[in-house]
Scaffold this active site. Structure first.
Site, PDB file in Angstrom:
ATOM      1  N   ILE A  15       3.598  -1.222  -6.936  1.00 16.22           N
ATOM      2  CA  ILE A  15       2.443  -2.123  -7.109  1.00 16.22           C
ATOM      3  C   ILE A  15       2.251  -2.200  -8.611  1.00 16.22           C
ATOM      4  O   ILE A  15       2.164  -1.166  -9.285  1.00 16.22           O
ATOM      5  CB  ILE A  15       1.168  -1.556  -6.473  1.00 16.22           C
ATOM      6  CG1 ILE A  15       1.328  -1.445  -4.969  1.00 16.22           C
ATOM      7  CG2 ILE A  15      -0.038  -2.387  -6.883  1.00 16.22           C
ATOM      8  CD1 ILE A  15       0.469  -2.335  -4.145  1.00 16.22           C
ATOM      9  N   ALA A  16       2.215  -3.404  -9.145  1.00 17.44           N
ATOM     10  CA  ALA A  16       2.045  -3.559 -10.591  1.00 17.44           C
ATOM     11  C   ALA A  16       1.209  -4.798 -10.887  1.00 17.44           C
ATOM     12  O   ALA A  16       1.469  -5.868 -10.345  1.00 17.44           O
ATOM     13  CB  ALA A  16       3.404  -3.674 -11.274  1.00 17.44           C
ATOM     14  N   ILE A  17       0.231  -4.611 -11.750  1.00 14.81           N
ATOM     15  CA  ILE A  17      -0.591  -5.709 -12.262  1.00 14.81           C
ATOM     16  C   ILE A  17      -0.531  -5.611 -13.778  1.00 14.81           C
ATOM     17  O   ILE A  17      -0.706  -4.519 -14.339  1.00 14.81           O
ATOM     18  CB  ILE A  17      -2.063  -5.596 -11.789  1.00 14.81           C
ATOM     19  CG1 ILE A  17      -2.174  -5.581 -10.250  1.00 14.81           C
ATOM     20  CG2 ILE A  17      -2.914  -6.705 -12.411  1.00 14.81           C
ATOM     21  CD1 ILE A  17      -1.781  -6.863  -9.550  1.00 14.81           C
ATOM     22  N   TYR A  24      -5.556   3.668  -3.825  1.00 15.12           N
ATOM     23  CA  TYR A  24      -4.932   4.038  -2.557  1.00 15.12           C
ATOM     24  C   TYR A  24      -5.922   4.755  -1.640  1.00 15.12           C
ATOM     25  O   TYR A  24      -5.929   4.528  -0.422  1.00 15.12           O
ATOM     26  CB  TYR A  24      -3.689   4.889  -2.805  1.00 15.12           C
ATOM     27  CG  TYR A  24      -2.669   4.210  -3.689  1.00 15.12           C
ATOM     28  CD1 TYR A  24      -2.415   2.842  -3.587  1.00 15.12           C
ATOM     29  CD2 TYR A  24      -1.973   4.910  -4.655  1.00 15.12           C
ATOM     30  CE1 TYR A  24      -1.504   2.210  -4.408  1.00 15.12           C
ATOM     31  CE2 TYR A  24      -1.044   4.285  -5.487  1.00 15.12           C
ATOM     32  CZ  TYR A  24      -0.820   2.934  -5.355  1.00 15.12           C
ATOM     33  OH  TYR A  24       0.086   2.313  -6.173  1.00 15.12           O
ATOM     34  N   ASN A  30      -2.049   9.268 -12.542  1.00 16.46           N
ATOM     35  CA  ASN A  30      -2.472   7.869 -12.431  1.00 16.46           C
ATOM     36  C   ASN A  30      -3.741   7.760 -11.576  1.00 16.46           C
ATOM     37  O   ASN A  30      -3.711   7.330 -10.422  1.00 16.46           O
ATOM     38  CB  ASN A  30      -1.342   7.010 -11.862  1.00 16.46           C
ATOM     39  CG  ASN A  30      -1.612   5.535 -11.989  1.00 16.46           C
ATOM     40  OD1 ASN A  30      -2.747   5.114 -12.187  1.00 16.46           O
ATOM     41  ND2 ASN A  30      -0.567   4.734 -11.852  1.00 16.46           N
ATOM     42  N   GLU A  69       4.487   7.091  -3.264  1.00 14.55           N
ATOM     43  CA  GLU A  69       4.437   8.112  -4.305  1.00 14.55           C
ATOM     44  C   GLU A  69       3.691   7.524  -5.489  1.00 14.55           C
ATOM     45  O   GLU A  69       3.833   6.342  -5.785  1.00 14.55           O
ATOM     46  CB  GLU A  69       5.847   8.534  -4.764  1.00 14.55           C
ATOM     47  CG  GLU A  69       6.632   9.330  -3.744  1.00 14.55           C
ATOM     48  CD  GLU A  69       7.542   8.456  -2.911  1.00 14.55           C
ATOM     49  OE1 GLU A  69       7.625   7.240  -3.177  1.00 14.55           O
ATOM     50  OE2 GLU A  69       8.169   8.986  -1.986  1.00 14.55           O
TER      51      GLU A  69
END
Length: 156
Positions: free
Chosen positions: A80-82, A126, A119, A114
């Site tokens: 997941i990346a923004i 999550y 983070n 993971e």
């Protein structure tokens, strides 16, 4: 899917997106995936489901993406990346919601992922979706060396 509040569109990733996805990877991760890795995911991985987040005002501008593998009745969030400048706008939540909807549509009962132990923002995201830490992968991340928390969530 268009989200009016955030002025974004979430749609399946395609090969034309890979160049921008690699740039997002570089901006977000210390060990980014290559273009070839994404090509293989889209072309060869029957379990892969990838979504991109595009700006509604300019659908060609991608600001994030997420990936999910669905294997039998389990889902595994791959990434997941923004982009950093678009964080804090609930785009990660919107992306997670869409990935979970895909998982549910494919009769997935549990999901895993993971995450770097440090983070905290991702861990909080999550946890909003019911993920709980159930293990640790020692030294999982290389640059810098760090443990990964293994998180699981029950969907049904």
């Amino acid at each position: 899917m268009c989200d009016e509040e955030n002025q974004v569109i979430i749609r399946p990733m395609d090969f034309d997106d890979i160049e921008q996805i690699v740039e997002i990877e570089k901006a977000c991760f210390s060990s980014p995936w290559s273009a070839y890795a994404f090509e293989c995911e889209l072309h060869d991985n029957q379990f892969a489901n990838y979504l991109v987040v595009a700006l509604a005002e300019d659908e060609s501008k991608l600001v994030g993406y997420g990936g999910l593998w669905v294997i039998i009745d389990e889902g595994h969030i791959t990434n997941i990346a923004i982009l950093p400048e678009y964080r804090g706008k609930k785009l990660g939540e919107l992306l997670m919601l869409n990935l979970i909807q895909i998982a549910l549509a494919k009769d997935t009962t549990r999901m895993t992922l993971e995450v770097r132990a440090s983070n905290n923002a991702a861990i909080k995201l999550y946890e909003k979706f019911g993920f709980k830490t159930e293990g640790v992968r020692k030294g999982y991340y290389i640059h810098p060396r760090e443990d990964a928390l293994i998180m699981w969530a029950k969907l049904v």
